[in-house]
Design a protein around this motif. Structure first.
Motif, PDB file in Angstrom:
ATOM      1  N   UNK A 168       0.847  -1.165   0.000  1.00  0.00           N
ATOM      2  CA  UNK A 168       0.000   0.000   0.000  1.00  0.00           C
ATOM      3  C   UNK A 168       0.900   1.239   0.000  1.00  0.00           C
ATOM      4  N   UNK A 169       0.581   2.227  -0.804  1.00  0.00           N
ATOM      5  CA  UNK A 169       1.399   3.441  -0.870  1.00  0.00           C
ATOM      6  C   UNK A 169       0.687   4.585  -0.179  1.00  0.00           C
ATOM      7  N   UNK A 170       1.517   5.433   0.429  1.00  0.00           N
ATOM      8  CA  UNK A 170       0.963   6.635   1.058  1.00  0.00           C
ATOM      9  C   UNK A 170       0.822   7.717  -0.007  1.00  0.00           C
ATOM     10  N   UNK A 171      -0.309   8.344  -0.035  1.00  0.00           N
ATOM     11  CA  UNK A 171      -0.507   9.463  -0.950  1.00  0.00           C
ATOM     12  C   UNK A 171      -0.940  10.668  -0.145  1.00  0.00           C
ATOM     13  N   UNK A 172      -0.539  11.819  -0.631  1.00  0.00           N
ATOM     14  CA  UNK A 172      -0.947  13.048   0.036  1.00  0.00           C
ATOM     15  C   UNK A 172      -2.400  13.327  -0.296  1.00  0.00           C
ATOM     16  N   UNK A 173      -3.155  13.801   0.679  1.00  0.00           N
ATOM     17  CA  UNK A 173      -4.552  14.140   0.372  1.00  0.00           C
ATOM     18  C   UNK A 173      -4.603  15.330  -0.577  1.00  0.00           C
ATOM     19  N   UNK A 174      -5.614  15.321  -1.405  1.00  0.00           N
ATOM     20  CA  UNK A 174      -5.790  16.438  -2.333  1.00  0.00           C
ATOM     21  C   UNK A 174      -6.138  17.688  -1.544  1.00  0.00           C
ATOM     22  N   UNK A 175      -5.599  18.852  -1.978  1.00  0.00           N
ATOM     23  CA  UNK A 175      -5.948  20.087  -1.265  1.00  0.00           C
ATOM     24  C   UNK A 175      -7.425  20.402  -1.398  1.00  0.00           C
ATOM     25  N   UNK A 176      -7.956  21.042  -0.378  1.00  0.00           N
ATOM     26  CA  UNK A 176      -9.360  21.456  -0.391  1.00  0.00           C
ATOM     27  C   UNK A 176      -9.568  22.499  -1.486  1.00  0.00           C
ATOM     28  N   UNK A 177     -10.604  22.342  -2.296  1.00  0.00           N
ATOM     29  CA  UNK A 177     -10.881  23.373  -3.306  1.00  0.00           C
ATOM     30  C   UNK A 177     -11.324  24.674  -2.641  1.00  0.00           C
ATOM     31  N   UNK A 178     -10.940  25.760  -3.252  1.00  0.00           N
ATOM     32  CA  UNK A 178     -11.265  27.091  -2.747  1.00  0.00           C
ATOM     33  C   UNK A 178     -12.155  27.790  -3.773  1.00  0.00           C
ATOM     34  N   UNK A 179     -13.244  28.344  -3.311  1.00  0.00           N
ATOM     35  CA  UNK A 179     -14.140  29.114  -4.165  1.00  0.00           C
ATOM     36  C   UNK A 179     -13.693  30.568  -4.109  1.00  0.00           C
ATOM     37  N   UNK A 180     -13.471  31.167  -5.274  1.00  0.00           N
ATOM     38  CA  UNK A 180     -13.020  32.561  -5.295  1.00  0.00           C
ATOM     39  C   UNK A 180     -13.650  33.308  -6.461  1.00  0.00           C
ATOM     40  N   UNK A 181     -13.519  34.618  -6.403  1.00  0.00           N
ATOM     41  CA  UNK A 181     -14.027  35.497  -7.445  1.00  0.00           C
ATOM     42  C   UNK A 181     -13.158  35.362  -8.686  1.00  0.00           C
ATOM     43  N   UNK A 182     -13.783  35.254  -9.851  1.00  0.00           N
ATOM     44  CA  UNK A 182     -13.073  35.114 -11.126  1.00  0.00           C
ATOM     45  C   UNK A 182     -13.049  36.458 -11.841  1.00  0.00           C
ATOM     46  N   UNK A 183     -11.991  37.228 -11.603  1.00  0.00           N
ATOM     47  CA  UNK A 183     -11.901  38.570 -12.198  1.00  0.00           C
ATOM     48  C   UNK A 183     -11.792  38.516 -13.706  1.00  0.00           C
ATOM     49  N   UNK A 184     -11.193  37.451 -14.241  1.00  0.00           N
ATOM     50  CA  UNK A 184     -11.097  37.311 -15.691  1.00  0.00           C
ATOM     51  C   UNK A 184     -12.468  37.162 -16.333  1.00  0.00           C
ATOM     52  N   UNK A 185     -13.350  36.423 -15.666  1.00  0.00           N
ATOM     53  CA  UNK A 185     -14.710  36.255 -16.181  1.00  0.00           C
ATOM     54  C   UNK A 185     -15.450  37.587 -16.144  1.00  0.00           C
ATOM     55  N   UNK A 186     -15.251  38.340 -15.062  1.00  0.00           N
ATOM     56  CA  UNK A 186     -15.896  39.648 -14.965  1.00  0.00           C
ATOM     57  C   UNK A 186     -15.456  40.546 -16.117  1.00  0.00           C
ATOM     58  N   UNK A 187     -14.160  40.580 -16.358  1.00  0.00           N
ATOM     59  CA  UNK A 187     -13.618  41.430 -17.424  1.00  0.00           C
ATOM     60  C   UNK A 187     -14.174  41.013 -18.783  1.00  0.00           C
ATOM     61  N   UNK A 188     -14.181  39.694 -19.041  1.00  0.00           N
ATOM     62  CA  UNK A 188     -14.695  39.200 -20.315  1.00  0.00           C
ATOM     63  C   UNK A 188     -16.164  39.553 -20.493  1.00  0.00           C
ATOM     64  N   UNK A 189     -16.988  39.326 -19.455  1.00  0.00           N
ATOM     65  CA  UNK A 189     -18.413  39.618 -19.546  1.00  0.00           C
ATOM     66  C   UNK A 189     -18.680  41.111 -19.704  1.00  0.00           C
ATOM     67  N   UNK A 190     -17.929  41.934 -18.988  1.00  0.00           N
ATOM     68  CA  UNK A 190     -18.105  43.395 -19.104  1.00  0.00           C
ATOM     69  C   UNK A 190     -17.783  43.850 -20.525  1.00  0.00           C
ATOM     70  N   UNK A 191     -16.701  43.328 -21.073  1.00  0.00           N
ATOM     71  CA  UNK A 191     -16.321  43.715 -22.439  1.00  0.00           C
ATOM     72  C   UNK A 191     -17.309  43.197 -23.478  1.00  0.00           C
ATOM     73  N   UNK A 192     -17.814  41.975 -23.296  1.00  0.00           N
ATOM     74  CA  UNK A 192     -18.804  41.424 -24.219  1.00  0.00           C
ATOM     75  C   UNK A 192     -20.053  42.297 -24.263  1.00  0.00           C
ATOM     76  N   UNK A 193     -20.394  42.883 -23.137  1.00  0.00           N
ATOM     77  CA  UNK A 193     -21.578  43.738 -23.060  1.00  0.00           C
ATOM     78  C   UNK A 193     -21.250  45.200 -23.363  1.00  0.00           C
TER      79      UNK A 193
END
Length: 100
Positions: free
Chosen positions: A1-26
């Motif tokens: 059996x091999x030891x594996x590191x646990x996966x890091x907890x996912x973090x929810x954050x603001x996506x500034x790139x999406x904001x910029x893209x959506x603002x420009x599209x509009x």
């Protein structure tokens, strides 16, 4: 059996790139977006959010989504990145400075 590191907890954050893209599209300026959100048109909040200097509070994600005519989830991203928000802002500022 091999030891594996646990996966890091996912973090929810603001996506500034999406904001910029959506603002420009509009085809919205920051002043127009601020006005649609009920903020003063001279507010620097939307500029700061897009630049990564700050992020909107949860209550403003809904207002921003309505103004951009998108789902609030479109403005969020999941990450397992262990970089702190401050480190991320610093890296973003360096990239922006390098791009001119």
């Amino acid at each position: 059996m091999t030891d594996t590191e646990p996966e890091p907890e996912p973090i929810l954050s603001f996506d500034r790139g999406a904001m910029k893209r959506l603002r420009r599209e509009r085809e919205l300026t920051h002043a127009e977006l601020s006005a649609l959100m009920g903020l003063r048109p001279t507010s620097d909040l939307t500029t700061d959010w897009e630049a990564g200097w700050s992020a909107p509070q949860l209550r403003n994600i809904g207002r921003l989504a309505r103004a951009l005519e998108c789902d609030p989830a479109d403005l969020l991203e999941w990450s397992t990145d262990e970089v702190t928000p401050r480190e991320r802002r610093g890296a973003a500022a360096e990239r922006d400075a390098a791009q001119g």
